[in-house]
Design an enzyme around this catalytic site. Structure first.
Site, short mmCIF file in Angstrom:
data_model
loop_
_atom_site.label_atom_id
_atom_site.label_comp_id
_atom_site.label_asym_id
_atom_site.label_seq_id
_atom_site.Cartn_x
_atom_site.Cartn_y
_atom_site.Cartn_z
N TYR A 1 -13.76 6.20 9.11
CA TYR A 1 -12.77 6.76 8.12
C TYR A 1 -13.30 6.39 6.74
O TYR A 1 -13.61 5.15 6.53
CB TYR A 1 -11.45 6.08 8.33
N THR B 1 -4.60 10.63 -0.36
CA THR B 1 -5.80 10.52 0.23
C THR B 1 -6.09 11.62 1.34
O THR B 1 -5.16 12.22 1.93
CB THR B 1 -5.98 9.16 0.83
N HIS C 1 0.85 -1.20 -0.05
CA HIS C 1 0.01 0.00 0.01
C HIS C 1 0.83 1.26 -0.02
O HIS C 1 0.43 2.43 -0.41
CB HIS C 1 -0.94 0.06 1.27
#
Length: 477
Positions: A294, A307, A178
């Protein structure tokens, strides 16, 4: 491009291939090489380097198949420590950094490790069979998801940007690291793969790739390892840590087909806002309380943007959820739903355009660290757990798929593990007009969570919310 109109930063795409996360004692780093002409394939405990170029050109599909066939036919045994070596990438980072520096940075081991870390990507020819089984839909999908998420904890190189996993029965999936990019980037690639493989390239009647094998193609190169006993002990320790984590993951996929984006749009409501409110309602019914939530929003309207957080649990969403569990009239509930959906859309727009909350607070925290100062406020805010962590994986290239003729070609989306020990992770993908896939994860060790129970609550919340609009059920889904 956003909806083919607004340009977005594409810097994340640069690190899709030839990229690996490198462990460090203090901090990890991302290593990217400008060009790589090979991949590394893992099969039955052995590592193979496979060149993707020959005679000055990229290998054709049938020639790649030829190389895979050679690996499958190879009967050699793993070297000591080789089979479970990748468990180092699945355990704690500091032991991995120590093992890498002490045992894998010299001689044969360095050469082989470089081949892995500088490969275009990593491929696992998995010896298990996974597929969606219509006779056993729940268990088969859950097993499929868990395999892609962690496998056996040693048959994926978790530090590579991309692991392409091909199962024994021909199904496949991706496991992505990620730090180098966010889910839409990987999703974009995967949509291309899913349309290119069966639609544009295709196969012969007997199941081979189209084309002919190459008469003079050199075979894959078996990577050599000389892993000392001390390193093997560290591998075993990392594997124990990773297996404990993996066994604790309760992963569940729901293909929600009662209705989809089509009907939600008839309600004149944003599909994402509708789903986020359904998650709030489901969570309240599941745990009897609200929690910090979230939702990932992309900030690629800005250079090198990643993000921002949309804090989906709002005053408006709580008012709606409470009303749904009380004796309010349908009209009152519907108005509260619309208020909450509008609030959510407003927050999403703010997050996308640089007016979010959390990255700003994190920046202040970094600056304070640099100045050597402390902030009780920031320490408290940034330590609050996200007990509901959510993300939509957008289907970006719908034109590649004919969902009416070939619904089996499209992705079921992606998923991730829970962020908090007593929380849920929920990823969802809106597929066409009639399907929404939910990927739910939690920890088995938590007495507060149960992924299947939460899935049932999501399904019920979605249906209860749609009922408020009293749409004609005869309308197409």
């Amino acid at each position: 491009m956003l909806q083919n109109t607004i340009p977005m930063c594409s810097s994340q795409y640069e690190r899709m291939f030839n990229t690996s996360r490198i462990p460090g004692i203090e901090t990890d780093s991302v290593q990217h090489v400008s060009d790589s002409r090979h991949i590394v394939v893992y099969h039955r405990g052995r590592y193979f380097k496979v060149w993707m170029f020959y005679d000055g050109r990229l290998l054709l599909p049938r020639e790649i198949e030829q190389q895979m066939e050679r690996i499958l036919a190879d009967t050699s045994e793993p070297q000591p420590g080789e089979e479970t070596l990748a468990a180092l990438t699945a355990g704690d980072r500091v032991p991995w950094a120590c093992a890498r520096n002490a045992y894998l940075r010299h001689g044969t081991n360095k050469k082989s490790l470089d081949s892995v870390e500088k490969a275009a990507f990593f491929v696992t020819l998995d010896d298990t069979e996974q597929r969606f089984d219509q006779k056993n839909p729940v268990e088969s999908l859950d097993r499929y998801a868990k395999s892609l998420l962690h496998g056996k904890c040693y048959d994926r190189w978790f530090d590579k940007s991309i692991n392409l996993i091909i199962f024994k029965n021909g199904t496949m999936g991706l496991n992505a690291e990620h730090s180098w990019a966010d889910a839409p980037i990987v999703g974009h690639l995967w949509e291309q793969v899913l349309s290119m493989d069966p639609v544009k390239l295709g196969y012969t009647e007997d199941g081979h790739c189209k084309g002919e094998p190459h008469a003079n193609l050199p075979g894959p190169q078996r990577l050599q390892w000389n892993i000392p006993t001390e390193c093997q002990t560290m591998i075993t320790n990392s594997l124990s840590v990773a297996e404990a984590l993996a066994d604790d993951v309760d992963s569940h996929i729901i293909p929600f087909s009662d209705f989809g984006k089509g009907l939600i749009k008839k309600c004149r409501t944003s599909p994402d806002a509708f789903i986020q409110l359904a998650l709030q309602l489901a969570h309240y019914r599941d745990k009897g309380k609200f929690c910090l939530t979230y939702e990932a929003s992309m900030t690629r309207l800005f250079r090198e943007g990643r993000t921002e957080t949309v804090r989906s649990c709002t005053t408006e969403s709580c008012a709606f959820v409470r009303a749904m569990n009380s004796n309010h009239t349908r009209e009152q509930k519907l108005q509260l739903l619309k208020n909450a959906a509008e609030k959510h859309q407003q927050m999403y727009r703010l997050a996308m355009t640089g007016h979010g909350i959390d990255r700003h607070l994190f920046c202040l925290y970094v600056v304070l660290k640099y100045l050597g100062q402390d902030s009780p406020f920031l320490k408290e805010v940034l330590s609050e757990p996200w007990r509901l962590s959510t993300s939509q994986t957008p289907l970006q290239q719908g034109e590649l798929f004919d969902l009416v003729k070939n619904p089996e070609y499209v992705t079921s989306g992606g998923g991730f593990g829970p962020v908090a020990d007593d929380g849920y992770g929920v990823a969802y993908v809106i597929v066409g007009e009639k399907l929404i896939n939910f990927h739910i994860s939690s920890k088995r060790s938590s007495p507060e969570t149960d992924s299947h129970r939460f899935g049932n609550n999501i399904r019920r919340a979605m249906i209860d919310m749609l009922d408020l609009f009293q749409l004609d059920k005869k309308d197409p889904k």
